[in-house]
Design an enzyme around this catalytic site. Structure first.
Site, mmCIF file in Angstrom:
data_model
loop_
_atom_site.group_PDB
_atom_site.id
_atom_site.type_symbol
_atom_site.label_atom_id
_atom_site.label_comp_id
_atom_site.label_asym_id
_atom_site.label_seq_id
_atom_site.Cartn_x
_atom_site.Cartn_y
_atom_site.Cartn_z
ATOM 1 C CG HIS A 62 1.589 -28.064 28.933
ATOM 2 N ND1 HIS A 62 1.740 -26.953 29.736
ATOM 3 C CD2 HIS A 62 2.540 -28.943 29.335
ATOM 4 C CE1 HIS A 62 2.729 -27.165 30.586
ATOM 5 N NE2 HIS A 62 3.238 -28.364 30.367
ATOM 6 N N GLY B 195 1.061 -15.252 20.158
ATOM 7 C CA GLY B 195 -0.060 -15.732 19.359
ATOM 8 C C GLY B 195 0.305 -16.545 18.128
ATOM 9 C CB SER B 196 3.233 -18.504 16.999
ATOM 10 O OG SER B 196 3.472 -19.470 17.984
ATOM 11 C CG ASP C 102 -0.336 -27.367 32.606
ATOM 12 O OD1 ASP C 102 -1.041 -26.722 31.812
ATOM 13 O OD2 ASP C 102 0.685 -26.902 33.143
ATOM 14 N NE ARG D 52 -4.255 -13.637 35.377
ATOM 15 C CZ ARG D 52 -3.561 -13.238 36.454
ATOM 16 N NH1 ARG D 52 -2.273 -13.107 36.395
ATOM 17 N NH2 ARG D 52 -4.179 -12.994 37.598
HETATM 18 C C1 GAR Z 1 3.288 -21.957 23.495
HETATM 19 O O1 GAR Z 1 4.509 -22.653 23.455
HETATM 20 C C2 GAR Z 1 2.302 -22.675 24.393
HETATM 21 O O2 GAR Z 1 2.410 -24.079 24.340
HETATM 22 C C3 GAR Z 1 2.706 -22.157 25.743
HETATM 23 O O3 GAR Z 1 2.972 -20.807 25.545
HETATM 24 C C4 GAR Z 1 3.454 -20.619 24.207
HETATM 25 C C5 GAR Z 1 2.630 -19.533 23.568
HETATM 26 O O4 GAR Z 1 3.175 -19.195 22.321
HETATM 27 N N1 GAR Z 1 1.680 -22.374 26.715
HETATM 28 C C6 GAR Z 1 1.914 -22.577 27.986
HETATM 29 O O5 GAR Z 1 3.023 -22.617 28.470
HETATM 30 C C7 GAR Z 1 0.671 -22.781 28.824
HETATM 31 N N2 GAR Z 1 1.006 -23.239 30.132
HETATM 32 P P1 GAR Z 1 2.271 -18.475 21.232
HETATM 33 O O6 GAR Z 1 1.682 -17.247 21.909
HETATM 34 O O7 GAR Z 1 3.229 -18.101 20.147
HETATM 35 O O8 GAR Z 1 1.213 -19.435 20.778
#
Ligand code: GAR
Length: 216
Positions: free
Chosen positions: A111, A14-15, A147, A93
């Site tokens: 993404h 969740g950053s 995507d 998901r």
């Molecule tokens: C982020 O890097 C986001 O871009 C990626 O997951 C990470 C979540 O980090 N999303 C995907 O890969 C979606 N296909 P976070 O929970 O710290 O925001």
């Protein structure tokens, strides 16, 4: 226009969610974070959201027989909180076409790659393996194809000789935290118009803020 009641959907850390919560603290921000929802009850981001005083919910995909049933509960939760805009932030998901169509134009995703390159998973590993010199991140409207969808904001970072997936990923993530609040501001403000694959009007807002970051 009153701030859009926005839900952030997460699956983990969740950053990006935290960067959106932070931006939305500004009273002029066009989105209000009204709910953080995770498909994983143990997602660390839920505790972060709670600590910010934001309503949280978990809809555990594992207890549902299929995607439709899972999304039925998801939609019910969104209705309960009167949500009218969704940010996917590391939500891992796939959503059905009918759910996506219901939220078309009102749901955006981040993404970790410069789309349309590197859709899917393991984007940093694949960028390194290909030897690309620029990598980055994208915020886009969600459409049924994974995507894909009209691009609101992108940022590029250099790929350095000694990068690992972790160092490159960290450089990209820092830019994710810049462009996601910017993209939400753009999308929630209603200042832009979607024309096919193009988001018209976004460039005016992000000219000086979407960047190629300097060498660290
Ligand atoms: C982020 O890097 C986001 O871009 C990626 O997951 C990470 C979540 O980090 N999303 C995907 O890969 C979606 N296909 P976070 O929970 O710290 O925001």
């Amino acid at each position: 226009m009153s701030a859009r009641r926005t839900a952030i959907l997460i699956s983990g850390r969740g950053s990006n969610m935290a960067s959106l919560i932070d931006a939305a603290r500004n009273p002029d921000f066009p989105a209000q974070i009204a709910l953080v929802l995770s498909n994983r009850p143990d997602a660390p981001g839920l505790a972060t959201a709670k600590a910010h005083g934001i309503a949280t919910a978990a809809v555990d995909h594992k207890i549902y027989a299929g995607r439709e049933a899972f999304e039925g509960s998801l939609q019910a939760m969104l209705d309960t909180h009167r949500i009218d805009f969704i940010c996917l932030a590391g939500f891992m998901r796939l959503l059905t076409a009918s759910f996506v169509e219901r939220w078309r134009g009102r749901m955006i995703n981040i993404h970790p790659a410069i789309l349309p390159s590197y859709k899917g998973l393991h984007t940093h590993e694949r960028a390194l393996a290909d030897g690309v010199k620029l990598h980055g991140c994208t915020v886009h409207y969600v459409v049924p194809e994974m995507d894909s969808g009209p691009i609101i904001a992108q940022a590029a970072v250099p790929v350095l000789d000694d990068d690992t997936p972790e160092t490159l990923g960290a450089r990209v993530l820092a830019q994710e935290h810049v462009i996601y609040p910017l993209a939400l501001e753009i999308a929630a403000s209603g200042r832009v118009r979607i024309d096919g694959n193009r988001v018209i009007g976004a460039a005016k807002t992000n000219d000086n803020r979407t960047l190629v970051s300097p060498r660290p």
